[in-house]
Design an enzyme around this catalytic site. Sequence first.
Site, PDB file in Angstrom:
ATOM      1  N   SER A 268      -9.719   1.153   3.069  1.00  0.00           N
ATOM      2  CA  SER A 268      -8.812   2.040   2.139  1.00  0.00           C
ATOM      3  C   SER A 268      -7.753   1.234   1.280  1.00  0.00           C
ATOM      4  CB  SER A 268      -8.216   3.266   3.052  1.00  0.00           C
ATOM      5  OG  SER A 268      -7.150   2.467   4.257  1.00  0.00           O
TER       6      SER A 268
ATOM      7  N   LYS B  26       0.916  -1.213   0.001  1.00  0.00           N
ATOM      8  CA  LYS B  26       0.092   0.219  -0.295  1.00  0.00           C
ATOM      9  C   LYS B  26       0.882   1.235   0.082  1.00  0.00           C
ATOM     10  CE  LYS B  26      -4.038   1.612   2.695  1.00  0.00           C
ATOM     11  NZ  LYS B  26      -4.752   1.178   4.029  1.00  0.00           N
TER      12      LYS B  26
ATOM     13  N   SER C  46      -9.960  -1.619   7.053  1.00  0.00           N
ATOM     14  CA  SER C  46      -9.476  -1.261   5.946  1.00  0.00           C
ATOM     15  C   SER C  46      -8.856  -2.281   5.003  1.00  0.00           C
ATOM     16  CB  SER C  46      -8.579   0.092   5.857  1.00  0.00           C
ATOM     17  OG  SER C  46      -9.327   1.264   6.328  1.00  0.00           O
TER      18      SER C  46
END
Length: 480
Positions: free
Chosen positions: A150, A75, A174
């Site tokens: 996310s 990420k 997330s």
Amino acid sequence: MSYLDLSIKEIHQALIDGKVTSKELVVEAIERAKKLQKTSNAFVTICEKEALEAVNNLDERKKDNLLWGIPYVAKDNFSTKNILSTASSNILKNYVPIYNAQVIDILNDQGAILIGKTVLDELAMGGNGLSCNTGYCTNPLDSKRQIGGSSAGSCAAVTANVVPFALGSDTGDSIRKPASFGGIIGFKPTWSRISRYGLFAFAPSLDHVGFFTKNCEDSALVFDILNGYDSKDFTSSTIEKEETIENINYNIKGLKIAVINQIYNPLENKNIRNDFEKALSLLEKAGATVEKIDVDANLYRTIFPVYMVISSAEATSNNACLDGINYGNTQDGKTIDEVIINTRSNGFNPSIKRRFVLGSYILSKDNIDALFNKAKKIRRLIVNDINRIFQTYDAIILPATSNVAPLIENPDPIDQLSDLYLILENHMAIGNFGGFPSITIPFSYQNKLPVGLNITGRNFEDAKVLNLAATLEKLIKEEK
């Protein structure tokens, strides 16, 4: 058949046996990443040059490491030395760190190959993958649908078999909710078990480093490699690490498992309810005891507002440095104040600005006791209640979501004051409130789209949670 489609252990054995080379894996992963980028917009950066250099410099003496030569993605809120790290925000669109996050260093030392940085909801503040500064990240299973957030791009990359595992972060759900929408495994270990050094802070009392994999055994394997004390992270646990992969024995006899009625009962989809009941039956056949229990619904209706108050307040404080002076994509101004105002006005999307305004309001002298401190007290009441449950039960199992991945355009509306939204859709934030180990695995398919269930356990009983998840994963596959 591609070796990238296999488990980590199988890929590792193929590398040891000389059936495939790391360079072949990395080249194929990069090609898959480019293809996925065209359909799902999952990447901020595809690190082709860096990945091929890393392959050429692999230390053959470390070939026995299980992740040696295996590609992965991270990420884009993990710091990566000399590689763009934007957190999918315009304010950091040119930021190139001078150091690695601790987990990146661990994986480098293992010989794993980073092939890309993945998109996220800006600064990790979102749950749908639609607020990335480079555009929407869509679901590889259906490009008209959300993948969730996310940790959107990391989930998409594993869902699409670009890589066998991907780093993510989890502040409310997330990792675990996107995993439900992608039909893969999303694991958030006990808070403090994996170093957060080099992870861009959102809400540190809630932030966890975690990851996506294609099966539970791979999750245990990655966890064993990443977890451990780190002196650079002052919140890192000094409790001796436990080897979880050795504890996956597919034996759950005697375990007591709770289903919380006030979270489960609002589920309206009859097909998902039927599949969930079947999963509970499989656990009972394997020797576990499953009981449905009651809690105070009024307390659990506060999960979402408590999360928003605490996370917005902490985010406002942690991101104050993104001002164009200390960090950020500096905008012109005649004075320092103008530089800061212009930088922050142009650097954040409207939803981030609203969170910062909300956080500033919450932290103001007149409101901090009534809002922030009160939210922390309610958080403690929820955590105490979960710990009360854990005095009797080894784990809590619940649907991770109420339905399949929503459509990007015109998603099915959910009354945001209903128990379906306030409790069921947001219950996984409990794992962040208390730092509990929590994992999502697929259990149901509706029109070929997956839905996950979530298992949460006691702090520092990650091995027990992973074994329970792996056992249920195996039972569900055998049942099919």
